[in-house]
Design an enzyme around this catalytic site. Sequence first.
Site, PDB file in Angstrom:
ATOM      1  N   GLY A  46       0.829  -1.191   0.000  1.00 58.35           N
ATOM      2  CA  GLY A  46       0.000   0.000   0.000  1.00 58.35           C
ATOM      3  C   GLY A  46       0.865   1.243   0.000  1.00 58.35           C
ATOM      4  O   GLY A  46       2.011   1.207   0.470  1.00 58.35           O
ATOM      5  N   GLN A  51       3.216  10.067   0.966  1.00 58.86           N
ATOM      6  CA  GLN A  51       4.488   9.367   1.173  1.00 58.86           C
ATOM      7  C   GLN A  51       5.492   9.671   0.068  1.00 58.86           C
ATOM      8  O   GLN A  51       6.684   9.400   0.220  1.00 58.86           O
ATOM      9  CB  GLN A  51       4.269   7.848   1.262  1.00 58.86           C
ATOM     10  CG  GLN A  51       3.555   7.426   2.535  1.00 58.86           C
ATOM     11  CD  GLN A  51       3.350   5.929   2.559  1.00 58.86           C
ATOM     12  OE1 GLN A  51       2.367   5.420   2.049  1.00 58.86           O
ATOM     13  NE2 GLN A  51       4.306   5.212   3.140  1.00 58.86           N
ATOM     14  N   CYS A  94       5.384  -0.017   7.536  1.00 61.43           N
ATOM     15  CA  CYS A  94       5.094   1.095   6.637  1.00 61.43           C
ATOM     16  C   CYS A  94       6.355   1.399   5.845  1.00 61.43           C
ATOM     17  O   CYS A  94       7.447   1.411   6.408  1.00 61.43           O
ATOM     18  CB  CYS A  94       4.674   2.304   7.468  1.00 61.43           C
ATOM     19  SG  CYS A  94       4.327   3.771   6.472  1.00 61.43           S
ATOM     20  N   LEU A  95       6.187   1.655   4.547  1.00 58.76           N
ATOM     21  CA  LEU A  95       7.361   1.965   3.717  1.00 58.76           C
ATOM     22  C   LEU A  95       8.055   3.235   4.196  1.00 58.76           C
ATOM     23  O   LEU A  95       9.241   3.421   3.922  1.00 58.76           O
ATOM     24  CB  LEU A  95       6.942   2.101   2.245  1.00 58.76           C
ATOM     25  CG  LEU A  95       6.426   0.801   1.594  1.00 58.76           C
ATOM     26  CD1 LEU A  95       5.854   1.097   0.220  1.00 58.76           C
ATOM     27  CD2 LEU A  95       7.531  -0.253   1.521  1.00 58.76           C
ATOM     28  N   HIS A 136      -4.885   2.190   7.314  1.00 60.84           N
ATOM     29  CA  HIS A 136      -3.496   2.659   7.412  1.00 60.84           C
ATOM     30  C   HIS A 136      -3.237   3.742   6.353  1.00 60.84           C
ATOM     31  O   HIS A 136      -2.664   4.793   6.659  1.00 60.84           O
ATOM     32  CB  HIS A 136      -2.566   1.458   7.228  1.00 60.84           C
ATOM     33  CG  HIS A 136      -1.101   1.774   7.239  1.00 60.84           C
ATOM     34  ND1 HIS A 136      -0.234   1.273   8.181  1.00 60.84           N
ATOM     35  CD2 HIS A 136      -0.346   2.531   6.398  1.00 60.84           C
ATOM     36  CE1 HIS A 136       0.994   1.734   7.924  1.00 60.84           C
ATOM     37  NE2 HIS A 136       0.951   2.487   6.842  1.00 60.84           N
ATOM     38  N   GLU A 137      -3.673   3.478   5.105  1.00 61.54           N
ATOM     39  CA  GLU A 137      -3.435   4.457   4.034  1.00 61.54           C
ATOM     40  C   GLU A 137      -4.246   5.732   4.255  1.00 61.54           C
ATOM     41  O   GLU A 137      -3.767   6.831   4.001  1.00 61.54           O
ATOM     42  CB  GLU A 137      -3.780   3.864   2.663  1.00 61.54           C
ATOM     43  CG  GLU A 137      -2.932   2.688   2.224  1.00 61.54           C
ATOM     44  CD  GLU A 137      -1.449   2.881   2.434  1.00 61.54           C
ATOM     45  OE1 GLU A 137      -0.953   4.027   2.441  1.00 61.54           O
ATOM     46  OE2 GLU A 137      -0.765   1.871   2.617  1.00 61.54           O
ATOM     47  N   HIS A 140      -2.533   8.069   6.509  1.00 61.26           N
ATOM     48  CA  HIS A 140      -1.474   8.876   5.863  1.00 61.26           C
ATOM     49  C   HIS A 140      -2.036  10.176   5.294  1.00 61.26           C
ATOM     50  O   HIS A 140      -1.358  11.202   5.285  1.00 61.26           O
ATOM     51  CB  HIS A 140      -0.832   8.093   4.716  1.00 61.26           C
ATOM     52  CG  HIS A 140       0.252   7.133   5.134  1.00 61.26           C
ATOM     53  ND1 HIS A 140       1.395   7.536   5.789  1.00 61.26           N
ATOM     54  CD2 HIS A 140       0.381   5.791   4.955  1.00 61.26           C
ATOM     55  CE1 HIS A 140       2.171   6.475   6.006  1.00 61.26           C
ATOM     56  NE2 HIS A 140       1.577   5.408   5.521  1.00 61.26           N
TER      57      HIS A 140
HETATM   58 NI    NI Z   1       2.335   3.413   5.534  1.00 60.42          NI
END
Ligand code: NI
Length: 182
Positions: A46, A51, A94-95, A136-137, A140
Site C-alpha cells: 500500500g 508518502q 510502513c514503507l 493505514h493508508e 497517511h
Molecule cells: Ni504506511
Amino acid sequence: MTVHQILVAPDPVLRKTAVAVECVDDVVRTLMDDMLETMYDANGIGLAAPQIGIFKRAIVLDISREDEDPAPITMANPEILWASAETTTREEGCLSLPEHYADVTRPAVVKVRYLDRENEIRETDAEGLLAVCLQHEMDHLDGTLFVDRISALKRGIILRKLQKAKKTGKIDTHASAGHDSI
Ligand code: NI
C-alpha cells in the site's frame, strides 16, 4: 511510469493533511500509476500520495499474494462511512518507517466510500488485511502514522532509531521479507 522516492519518518512532510481530489482525470490516474510502480518497486502492499510528497487524497494498494495475479486497487478521496465496534490487532509496517513493525489495533470491518479510476463514486466493505490497509493508508492522508496508534514509549524508540539511521545514511525503503509494509 515513474518510481518516486519514498519519504521516511520523522519528516514533517508526512504530517501534512492531503487535500481532496477534485476529479479523477488523466493527471490523477498518472499519479496513481506512479504510486503503484513505486509501491511494487519497494515490495509494499500500500502507498498514499503524501508518502511521495504529494498532498492529494489518493491511495493505492495490492494485497494479492505472490502466487496470485496482481490486483491493484486505486482510490481517491476515500472516507470511512462506518467502522465496526469489533477490533482486530495485526502487525503493521510502513514503507515510510522501514524495518520497524508493531501490533496495531483497529476496527475489524469498515465501509469505505471513494472515487474509482473513472471518477465514479463507489462503496466497499472491507475486513481482514484489506480493512487494515485501507485504514493505514487513509491515516497517511491526515498525517497520521501507525506509530501514532501504539504506546508513546514504542513510538519514541522507533522514531529515534529512524532519525539516527537517516543521519548515518542507512535507510532502505524496501519492505523486509516476511513483513507487510503498507
Ligand atoms: Ni504506511
